[in-house]
Scaffold this motif. Structure first.
Motif, PDB file in Angstrom:
ATOM      1  N   UNK A 189       0.842  -1.191   0.000  1.00 26.74           N
ATOM      2  CA  UNK A 189       0.000   0.000   0.000  1.00 26.74           C
ATOM      3  C   UNK A 189       0.878   1.242   0.000  1.00 26.74           C
ATOM      4  N   UNK A 190       0.456   2.258  -0.725  1.00 30.73           N
ATOM      5  CA  UNK A 190       1.208   3.498  -0.828  1.00 30.73           C
ATOM      6  C   UNK A 190       0.273   4.687  -0.608  1.00 30.73           C
ATOM      7  N   UNK A 191       0.876   5.836  -0.249  1.00 29.37           N
ATOM      8  CA  UNK A 191       0.108   7.050  -0.007  1.00 29.37           C
ATOM      9  C   UNK A 191       0.508   8.102  -1.038  1.00 29.37           C
ATOM     10  N   UNK A 192      -0.488   8.764  -1.617  1.00 34.04           N
ATOM     11  CA  UNK A 192      -0.215   9.708  -2.699  1.00 34.04           C
ATOM     12  C   UNK A 192      -0.962  11.023  -2.486  1.00 34.04           C
ATOM     13  N   UNK A 215      -4.600   6.833   0.474  1.00 35.82           N
ATOM     14  CA  UNK A 215      -3.882   5.568   0.467  1.00 35.82           C
ATOM     15  C   UNK A 215      -4.454   4.704  -0.649  1.00 35.82           C
ATOM     16  N   UNK A 216      -3.583   3.913  -1.263  1.00 36.51           N
ATOM     17  CA  UNK A 216      -3.980   3.053  -2.370  1.00 36.51           C
ATOM     18  C   UNK A 216      -3.507   1.627  -2.087  1.00 36.51           C
ATOM     19  N   UNK A 249      -6.636  -4.722  -8.835  1.00 38.65           N
ATOM     20  CA  UNK A 249      -7.838  -4.017  -8.397  1.00 38.65           C
ATOM     21  C   UNK A 249      -7.385  -2.857  -7.525  1.00 38.65           C
ATOM     22  N   UNK A 250      -7.651  -1.643  -7.949  1.00 36.37           N
ATOM     23  CA  UNK A 250      -7.187  -0.451  -7.263  1.00 36.37           C
ATOM     24  C   UNK A 250      -8.230  -0.023  -6.230  1.00 36.37           C
ATOM     25  N   UNK A 251      -7.801   0.012  -4.961  1.00 40.49           N
ATOM     26  CA  UNK A 251      -8.688   0.383  -3.855  1.00 40.49           C
ATOM     27  C   UNK A 251      -8.142   1.653  -3.205  1.00 40.49           C
ATOM     28  N   UNK A 252      -8.955   2.697  -3.159  1.00 39.60           N
ATOM     29  CA  UNK A 252      -8.583   3.950  -2.511  1.00 39.60           C
ATOM     30  C   UNK A 252      -9.234   3.990  -1.122  1.00 39.60           C
ATOM     31  N   UNK A 253      -8.447   4.321  -0.084  1.00 43.53           N
ATOM     32  CA  UNK A 253      -9.003   4.340   1.263  1.00 43.53           C
ATOM     33  C   UNK A 253      -8.301   5.402   2.123  1.00 43.53           C
ATOM     34  N   UNK A 254      -8.948   5.725   3.228  1.00 49.26           N
ATOM     35  CA  UNK A 254      -8.425   6.712   4.194  1.00 49.26           C
ATOM     36  C   UNK A 254      -8.047   8.023   3.514  1.00 49.26           C
ATOM     37  N   UNK A 260     -12.873   9.214  -5.496  1.00 50.42           N
ATOM     38  CA  UNK A 260     -12.191   8.406  -6.510  1.00 50.42           C
ATOM     39  C   UNK A 260     -12.842   7.037  -6.599  1.00 50.42           C
ATOM     40  N   UNK A 261     -13.054   6.547  -7.809  1.00 54.76           N
ATOM     41  CA  UNK A 261     -13.687   5.246  -8.020  1.00 54.76           C
ATOM     42  C   UNK A 261     -12.657   4.124  -7.998  1.00 54.76           C
ATOM     43  N   UNK A 262     -12.928   3.064  -7.221  1.00 57.50           N
ATOM     44  CA  UNK A 262     -12.123   1.842  -7.271  1.00 57.50           C
ATOM     45  C   UNK A 262     -12.392   1.129  -8.600  1.00 57.50           C
TER      46      UNK A 262
END
Length: 215
Positions: A90-93, A110-111, A138-143, A154-156
């Protein structure tokens, strides 16, 4: 040089030194499990225009900052040459809106982009064994955290991934690993409840260096 370039150079040097003195190593083979722990640089190519809800140009573009984080990959060898790898991390952008005279942060997120790839490993019994792969993510955006008065949604979703890398045997079950992935993924960004929008082609380069252990 970036941190990941130093890591790549360091791993390559250690691998070459280890290979030169290694007395034995475990080859890749059917039924093998291989765990790779890597330092990973995720760099997005996003530079998409931000438009109004009616589709008019605003003169602004999306900019997504890169991040460096640890990741892991677990491979199972279906044959001596063919493996399935699951990659997680997981990374933060930081996301910015940029244009003439404008450079403002609008959102942090976070992704979690898990990737499942089918790989072909060349020369599985050799000390230096390159591979290529292709798969899905599968790209999941969270927090997410909105910034400077903006709201961003943002859409997953699913994307495609291409992969190339090399494993260099060091000693016994240990190996050094260099890995490059290109992920193709587009998300729809709705800004300020849809007043602004952008179709963001993240399409990140995922460049990694680390060490592997064969079970």
């Amino acid at each position: 040089m970036t941190a990941i370039r130093y890591a790549l150079a360091g791993v390559a040097a250690l691998a070459l030194a280890g290979t030169a003195h290694a007395q034995d190593f475990r080859p890749k083979e059917k039924g093998l499990l291989m765990l790779n722990v890597r330092v990973t640089d995720v760099t997005s190519d996003a530079n998409d225009p931000i438009k109004t809800a009616a589709g008019a140009a605003t003169g602004l573009n999306v900019d997504v900052k890169n991040d460096v984080m640890p990741t892991i990959g677990l491979s199972y060898f279906l044959t001596d040459n063919v493996a399935v790898e699951v990659i997680a991390g997981t990374t933060k952008h930081e996301i910015k809106a940029k244009g003439p005279g404008v450079d403002v942060a609008v959102h942090d997120t976070w992704v979690l982009p898990p990737v499942v790839a089918l790989q072909y490993h060349f020369a599985p019994a050799a000390k230096v064994s390159p591979y290529v792969g292709a798969g899905v993510n599968y790209m999941i955006f969270y927090s997410g955290k909105d910034k400077n008065g903006f709201t961003v949604d943002l859409d997953d979703g699913f994307g495609l991934a291409l992969q190339a890398g090399v494993d260099v045997a060091v000693q016994g079950p240990w190996s050094a690993n260099l890995d490059v992935k290109k992920v193709f993924f587009k998300t729809d960004a709705n800004i300020n409840n849809g007043a602004l929008k952008s179709s963001v082609h993240l399409d990140p380069w995922v460049i990694s260096a680390g060490f592997g252990y064969k079970f």
